[in-house]
Scaffold this active site. Structure first.
Site, PDB file in Angstrom:
ATOM      1  N   GLY A  30      44.008  40.555   5.998  1.00  9.71           N
ATOM      2  CA  GLY A  30      43.810  40.912   7.409  1.00  9.71           C
ATOM      3  C   GLY A  30      45.091  40.634   8.194  1.00  9.71           C
ATOM      4  O   GLY A  30      46.212  40.645   7.644  1.00  9.71           O
ATOM      5  N   GLY A  74      46.367  37.210   6.949  1.00 16.24           N
ATOM      6  CA  GLY A  74      46.662  37.357   5.530  1.00 16.24           C
ATOM      7  C   GLY A  74      47.951  38.141   5.327  1.00 16.24           C
ATOM      8  O   GLY A  74      48.793  37.787   4.482  1.00 16.24           O
ATOM      9  N   PHE A  83      33.008  35.703   4.149  1.00 13.88           N
ATOM     10  CA  PHE A  83      33.132  36.363   2.833  1.00 13.88           C
ATOM     11  C   PHE A  83      33.508  35.391   1.705  1.00 13.88           C
ATOM     12  O   PHE A  83      33.650  35.791   0.555  1.00 13.88           O
ATOM     13  CB  PHE A  83      34.185  37.478   2.904  1.00 13.88           C
ATOM     14  CG  PHE A  83      33.933  38.474   4.000  1.00 13.88           C
ATOM     15  CD1 PHE A  83      32.698  39.113   4.113  1.00 13.88           C
ATOM     16  CD2 PHE A  83      34.914  38.762   4.937  1.00 13.88           C
ATOM     17  CE1 PHE A  83      32.464  40.031   5.138  1.00 13.88           C
ATOM     18  CE2 PHE A  83      34.682  39.674   5.965  1.00 13.88           C
ATOM     19  CZ  PHE A  83      33.453  40.307   6.065  1.00 13.88           C
ATOM     20  N   LYS A 117      38.428  24.663  17.407  1.00 13.44           N
ATOM     21  CA  LYS A 117      39.210  25.179  18.553  1.00 13.44           C
ATOM     22  C   LYS A 117      38.762  26.596  18.932  1.00 13.44           C
ATOM     23  O   LYS A 117      38.906  27.002  20.080  1.00 13.44           O
ATOM     24  CB  LYS A 117      40.703  25.097  18.285  1.00 13.44           C
ATOM     25  CG  LYS A 117      41.165  25.846  17.025  1.00 13.44           C
ATOM     26  CD  LYS A 117      41.743  27.182  17.315  1.00 13.44           C
ATOM     27  CE  LYS A 117      41.825  28.046  16.075  1.00 13.44           C
ATOM     28  NZ  LYS A 117      42.611  29.252  16.236  1.00 13.44           N
ATOM     29  N   ARG A 126      42.071  36.104  19.937  1.00  7.20           N
ATOM     30  CA  ARG A 126      41.030  37.134  20.058  1.00  7.20           C
ATOM     31  C   ARG A 126      39.695  36.571  20.541  1.00  7.20           C
ATOM     32  O   ARG A 126      38.932  37.263  21.189  1.00  7.20           O
ATOM     33  CB  ARG A 126      40.860  37.849  18.717  1.00  7.20           C
ATOM     34  CG  ARG A 126      40.370  36.971  17.596  1.00  7.20           C
ATOM     35  CD  ARG A 126      40.243  37.701  16.262  1.00  7.20           C
ATOM     36  NE  ARG A 126      41.457  37.715  15.488  1.00  7.20           N
ATOM     37  CZ  ARG A 126      41.532  37.799  14.146  1.00  7.20           C
ATOM     38  NH1 ARG A 126      40.433  37.895  13.442  1.00  7.20           N
ATOM     39  NH2 ARG A 126      42.666  37.795  13.513  1.00  7.20           N
ATOM     40  N   ASN A 127      39.406  35.300  20.205  1.00 11.16           N
ATOM     41  CA  ASN A 127      38.138  34.710  20.651  1.00 11.16           C
ATOM     42  C   ASN A 127      38.106  34.590  22.172  1.00 11.16           C
ATOM     43  O   ASN A 127      37.098  34.847  22.812  1.00 11.16           O
ATOM     44  CB  ASN A 127      37.933  33.344  19.984  1.00 11.16           C
ATOM     45  CG  ASN A 127      37.715  33.482  18.495  1.00 11.16           C
ATOM     46  OD1 ASN A 127      36.645  33.861  18.041  1.00 11.16           O
ATOM     47  ND2 ASN A 127      38.761  33.205  17.723  1.00 11.16           N
ATOM     48  N   LYS A 160      37.836  40.113  12.604  1.00  9.41           N
ATOM     49  CA  LYS A 160      36.585  39.377  12.810  1.00  9.41           C
ATOM     50  C   LYS A 160      36.780  38.231  13.802  1.00  9.41           C
ATOM     51  O   LYS A 160      37.847  37.611  13.847  1.00  9.41           O
ATOM     52  CB  LYS A 160      36.088  38.805  11.476  1.00  9.41           C
ATOM     53  CG  LYS A 160      35.850  39.867  10.405  1.00  9.41           C
ATOM     54  CD  LYS A 160      34.622  40.699  10.700  1.00  9.41           C
ATOM     55  CE  LYS A 160      34.439  41.799   9.689  1.00  9.41           C
ATOM     56  NZ  LYS A 160      33.723  42.955  10.197  1.00  9.41           N
ATOM     57  N   GLN A 204      35.658  34.407  15.110  1.00 11.55           N
ATOM     58  CA  GLN A 204      35.149  33.182  14.489  1.00 11.55           C
ATOM     59  C   GLN A 204      34.376  32.306  15.476  1.00 11.55           C
ATOM     60  O   GLN A 204      33.391  31.679  15.112  1.00 11.55           O
ATOM     61  CB  GLN A 204      36.290  32.340  13.912  1.00 11.55           C
ATOM     62  CG  GLN A 204      36.904  32.891  12.661  1.00 11.55           C
ATOM     63  CD  GLN A 204      37.948  33.963  12.966  1.00 11.55           C
ATOM     64  OE1 GLN A 204      38.657  33.866  13.968  1.00 11.55           O
ATOM     65  NE2 GLN A 204      38.019  34.975  12.136  1.00 11.55           N
TER      66      GLN A 204
HETATM   67  N1  LIG Z   1      44.866  36.309  12.927  1.00 12.03           N
HETATM   68  C1  LIG Z   1      45.351  35.141  13.248  1.00 12.03           C
HETATM   69  O1  LIG Z   1      46.190  35.049  14.149  1.00 12.03           O
HETATM   70  C2  LIG Z   1      44.925  33.937  12.487  1.00 12.03           C
HETATM   71  C3  LIG Z   1      45.735  32.792  12.571  1.00 12.03           C
HETATM   72  C4  LIG Z   1      45.381  31.668  11.868  1.00 12.03           C
HETATM   73  C5  LIG Z   1      44.231  31.685  11.087  1.00 12.03           C
HETATM   74  N2  LIG Z   1      43.451  32.817  11.006  1.00 12.03           N
HETATM   75  C6  LIG Z   1      42.267  32.766  10.123  1.00 12.03           C
HETATM   76  O2  LIG Z   1      42.522  33.515   8.947  1.00 12.03           O
HETATM   77  C7  LIG Z   1      41.281  34.007   8.438  1.00 12.03           C
HETATM   78  C8  LIG Z   1      41.437  35.489   8.128  1.00 12.03           C
HETATM   79  O3  LIG Z   1      41.730  36.160   9.324  1.00 12.03           O
HETATM   80  P1  LIG Z   1      42.632  37.461   9.394  1.00 12.03           P
HETATM   81  O4  LIG Z   1      43.184  37.470  10.788  1.00 12.03           O
HETATM   82  O5  LIG Z   1      43.603  37.508   8.261  1.00 12.03           O
HETATM   83  O6  LIG Z   1      41.550  38.635   9.144  1.00 12.03           O
HETATM   84  P2  LIG Z   1      41.128  39.822  10.158  1.00 12.03           P
HETATM   85  O7  LIG Z   1      40.018  39.361  11.019  1.00 12.03           O
HETATM   86  O8  LIG Z   1      42.363  40.382  10.786  1.00 12.03           O
HETATM   87  O9  LIG Z   1      40.617  40.963   9.174  1.00 12.03           O
HETATM   88  C9  LIG Z   1      39.372  41.008   8.557  1.00 12.03           C
HETATM   89  C10 LIG Z   1      39.616  41.085   7.058  1.00 12.03           C
HETATM   90  O10 LIG Z   1      38.374  41.011   6.381  1.00 12.03           O
HETATM   91  C11 LIG Z   1      38.359  42.009   5.378  1.00 12.03           C
HETATM   92  N3  LIG Z   1      36.974  42.312   5.018  1.00 12.03           N
HETATM   93  C12 LIG Z   1      36.081  43.073   5.695  1.00 12.03           C
HETATM   94  N4  LIG Z   1      34.915  43.107   5.014  1.00 12.03           N
HETATM   95  C13 LIG Z   1      35.098  42.341   3.897  1.00 12.03           C
HETATM   96  C14 LIG Z   1      34.261  41.973   2.818  1.00 12.03           C
HETATM   97  N5  LIG Z   1      33.003  42.389   2.732  1.00 12.03           N
HETATM   98  N6  LIG Z   1      34.766  41.161   1.851  1.00 12.03           N
HETATM   99  C15 LIG Z   1      36.043  40.711   1.921  1.00 12.03           C
HETATM  100  N7  LIG Z   1      36.881  41.013   2.928  1.00 12.03           N
HETATM  101  C16 LIG Z   1      36.402  41.822   3.901  1.00 12.03           C
HETATM  102  C17 LIG Z   1      39.112  43.158   5.995  1.00 12.03           C
HETATM  103  O11 LIG Z   1      39.556  44.046   5.011  1.00 12.03           O
HETATM  104  C18 LIG Z   1      40.266  42.420   6.638  1.00 12.03           C
HETATM  105  O12 LIG Z   1      41.290  42.150   5.709  1.00 12.03           O
HETATM  106  C19 LIG Z   1      40.217  33.691   9.494  1.00 12.03           C
HETATM  107  O13 LIG Z   1      39.511  32.539   9.097  1.00 12.03           O
HETATM  108  C20 LIG Z   1      41.034  33.373  10.735  1.00 12.03           C
HETATM  109  O14 LIG Z   1      40.395  32.445  11.572  1.00 12.03           O
HETATM  110  C21 LIG Z   1      43.791  33.934  11.686  1.00 12.03           C
END
Ligand SMILES: NC(=O)c1ccc[n+]([C@@H]2O[C@H](COP(=O)([O-])OP(=O)(O)OC[C@H]3O[C@@H](n4cnc5c(N)ncnc54)[C@H](O)[C@@H]3O)[C@@H](O)[C@H]2O)c1
Length: 364
Positions: A14, A17, A99, A207, A271-272, A298, A300
């Site tokens: 995502g 990631g 997931f 947070k 985003r939250n 997504k 959180q």
């Molecule tokens: N985005 C940020 O700035 C940020 C920063 C730090 C931590 N995080 C954390 O990292 C984690 C991942 O967030 P993100 O921002 O990389 O994701 P995201 O919310 O941007 O994207 C959602 C991801 O989920 C995948 N997905 C959808 N349905 C699925 C399924 N059934 N099975 C598996 N994957 C599926 C999508 O393909 C996509 O890769 C979260 O816990 C988030 O809190 C995010």
């Protein structure tokens, strides 16, 4: 990490990631202790009729979740999580928390028994039999591997832009810490490792609840002082939550990037906060706004608020955490956002002054 170069796999693609894939791919190519090839598990989807994995492998860009940023060519998108993870020594988990269980079930018995995990996932899951379970504990229990955590003030877009920031790795096992740090650290992404693993992870999850409160304040047009109060009370509830449910943690952890810094950035930029502001302004449901505003990303905060409330309710502790409780009720439509302030203006934190005796018959 002596011996054969270690292989890294990123489980998730995502927004975050993909940003971390850019860092890990660059470090793996640069440092001799790591194998150049980094696999990235991509949940397959079609973008204008083309597979996202093909797009990433052809153009080196995750056009859906991190458009405008090139990934290093040694990061290879793989649609099958078992195929992506099977040879990895370091598994970096970065999917939305809902997931994790099913991915771990798929991976069980199919990874190297010597592999280690690093979870970047912010959130909790419900424990069987009551309470909540940390995501890293789920990974350890299901896959029988050690799992450290990485949390910090790290909005993915800014990290991908290579704007300076800090992060925190929580790692109990000091033998693993240097390898994890080397795989993650860059000139613009500075890592501090602490051993207070659980507190680091709990900060990262809680947070996001506070960020919903900050978004409600913005939606109500209440101003920066009110938002600062919500952030402060949120921090105090985070500290209390860790104190009650994860005793033995250190107060100093809250002053790392995973603590106060992540809280601030999330309450201003994440985003939250954004969706929660729109929730108040539009009256639409959280789910509808998640679908409309986040393009597949997504949320959180609202889910974490629900899981935390499940825990607090069963332990009859909702009144000890009035901010978390009010945010949960607002997210689920059981309380109007306008009531947020009335729920917290007699917060237990305001009764803590040890200089002024509390009035016997308070008229406040
Ligand atoms: N985005 C940020 O700035 C940020 C920063 C730090 C931590 N995080 C954390 O990292 C984690 C991942 O967030 P993100 O921002 O990389 O994701 P995201 O919310 O941007 O994207 C959602 C991801 O989920 C995948 N997905 C959808 N349905 C699925 C399924 N059934 N099975 C598996 N994957 C599926 C999508 O393909 C996509 O890769 C979260 O816990 C988030 O809190 C995010």
């Amino acid at each position: 990490m002596p011996g054969k170069p270690k292989r890294a796999c990123i489980v998730g693609s995502g927004n975050w990631g993909s940003a971390i894939a850019k860092i890990v791919g660059t470090n793996a190519a640069r440092l001799p202790q790591f194998d150049d090839r980094v696999t990235m598990y991509v949940y397959e989807e079609l973008i204008n009729g083309k597979k996202l994995t093909d797009i990433i492998n052809d153009t080196h860009e995750n056009v859906k979740y991190l458009p405008g940023h090139k990934l290093p060519p040694n990061v290879v998108a793989v649609p099958d999580v078992v195929e992506a993870a099977k040879d990895a020594d370091i598994l970096i988990f970065v999917v939305p928390h809902q997931f994790v269980r099913s991915l771990c079930s798929t991976l069980l018995g199919k990874i190297k028994p010597t592999a280690i995990g690093l979870s970047l996932i912010k959130g909790f899951d419900r424990a069987e039999g009551g309470g909540i379970e940390l995501i890293s504990h789920i990974i350890t229990r299901q896959l029988k591997i050690q799992c450290a955590v990485l949390m910090g003030a790290n909005l993915a877009g800014e990290v991908a832009d290579e704007k300076f920031c800090e992060t925190t790795i929580g790692c109990r096992d000091s033998r693993l810490a240097p390898g994890l740090r080397d795989l993650i650290q860059t000139e613009y992404f500075r890592v501090v490792v602490v051993d207070d693993e659980d507190a680091v992870e709990v900060c990262g999850a809680l947070k996001n609840i506070v960020a919903c409160g900050a978004g409600f304040v913005d939606g109500l047009g209440l101003g920066d002082n009110t938002k600062a109060a919500v952030i402060r009370l949120g921090l105090m509830e985070m500290i209390k939550f860790v104190d009650v449910f994860y005793p033995g943690s250190k107060l100093s952890t809250f002053f790392e990037s995973c603590g106060v810094a992540d809280l601030i950035t999330t309450c201003y930029g994440g985003r939250n906060r954004r969706v929660s502001e729109a929730f108040v302004r539009t009256g639409k449901s959280i789910k509808q706004l998640e679908d409309e505003l986040l393009n597949g990303q997504k949320l959180q905060g609202p889910y974490t608020a629900e899981e935390v409330n499940y825990m607090l309710k069963t332990r009859e502790m909702e009144d000890k955490f009035p901010l978390f409780t009010a945010i949960f009720r607002i997210c689920t439509g059981h309380l109007n956002a306008k009531e947020l302030i009335s729920c917290i203006k007699n917060h237990p934190e305001h009764m803590n002054s040890n200089l002024i005796p509390q009035p016997v018959h308070s008229k406040l």
